[in-house]
Scaffold this motif. Sequence first.
Motif, short mmCIF file in Angstrom:
data_model
loop_
_atom_site.label_atom_id
_atom_site.label_comp_id
_atom_site.label_asym_id
_atom_site.label_seq_id
_atom_site.Cartn_x
_atom_site.Cartn_y
_atom_site.Cartn_z
N PHE A 1 0.84 -1.20 0.00
CA PHE A 1 0.00 0.00 0.00
C PHE A 1 0.87 1.26 0.00
N ILE A 2 1.89 1.26 0.86
CA ILE A 2 2.79 2.42 0.95
C ILE A 2 3.63 2.54 -0.33
N TYR A 3 4.11 1.42 -0.83
CA TYR A 3 4.90 1.41 -2.07
C TYR A 3 4.07 1.96 -3.24
N ASP A 4 2.82 1.55 -3.30
CA ASP A 4 1.94 1.99 -4.38
C ASP A 4 1.76 3.50 -4.36
N ILE B 1 10.66 -2.67 0.62
CA ILE B 1 10.20 -1.78 -0.45
C ILE B 1 11.34 -1.48 -1.42
N SER B 2 12.56 -1.32 -0.90
CA SER B 2 13.72 -1.08 -1.78
C SER B 2 13.96 -2.28 -2.69
N LYS B 3 13.76 -3.49 -2.16
CA LYS B 3 13.94 -4.69 -2.98
C LYS B 3 12.94 -4.72 -4.13
N TRP B 4 11.71 -4.29 -3.87
CA TRP B 4 10.68 -4.32 -4.91
C TRP B 4 11.04 -3.46 -6.12
N ARG B 5 11.92 -2.51 -5.94
CA ARG B 5 12.31 -1.61 -7.02
C ARG B 5 13.42 -2.18 -7.89
N LYS B 6 13.92 -3.35 -7.51
CA LYS B 6 15.00 -3.98 -8.28
C LYS B 6 14.44 -5.06 -9.21
N PRO B 7 15.00 -5.18 -10.40
CA PRO B 7 14.52 -6.22 -11.35
C PRO B 7 14.62 -7.61 -10.75
N GLY B 8 13.56 -8.38 -10.90
CA GLY B 8 13.53 -9.73 -10.39
C GLY B 8 12.94 -9.86 -9.00
#
Length: 231
Positions: free
Chosen positions: A60-63, A90-97
């Motif tokens: 939710f926060i990432y979105d 959240i930082s991991k979600w921004r990385k490919p894969g």
Amino acid sequence: MSFRRRLKNKRVPEGFEMIEDVIDDFETQMREAVNEDHEGKRKNESSWKIHRLHWEKNRFIYDLMYVRKVMSRQLYDFLVREKIADGALISKWRKPGYEILCSLLAIQKGNHNFGTTSHCRVPMKNRAPQQRVTPDVQTGCICCASGDGRFGGPIWWNTPLDDDSKHAKEKNRAVWVQDGEEGEEQVHEDEEDNRIHDEARKRKREVGNEEEEELDPEVQKRLDALKKGTA
């Protein structure tokens, strides 16, 4: 301790009041998950719901921060600093894969045999048959490999696997979607679809123009002669 009690005497950034009720709802659900009766469940299974709620809250926060881009950096940093948001996940979600990574536990090699990651990080098509729909014992995630998720997130132990209907999607929706947001979300989806179609038409026109420019002079001369003959 309730996050509201922790923040009682602190100055909160502008915009926090707009998400405060949603965060409080997540905290309430988390407490209920911790205190619910675990009779009949395996030891690790009792924590699966907690991991999913943690994922949903941070998604939710990432979105708001990186997809809709309506959250200020000041507010985001405040949420991370007060441990309301999981900045590392959240930082991991921004990385490919890692776009839909279920939990940092899944990639901590010290928690798994032979110094590897959880099997939920392996695409389902590459797994042995007995592991294809087996949840991770720690998180309850079946698969969070990019491309294998469902409804915008990982495949959890309770995610519908064979039902792609709208009802199944609604039933599996993130718990943070509030009343009145569905219509707004549909507007965003329609706008995105229109944008994609416009870009496709534009690319098609550009390709057509390039093809016309790249025609051999002799071929273009014959085409012009044919056009005059049919006029």
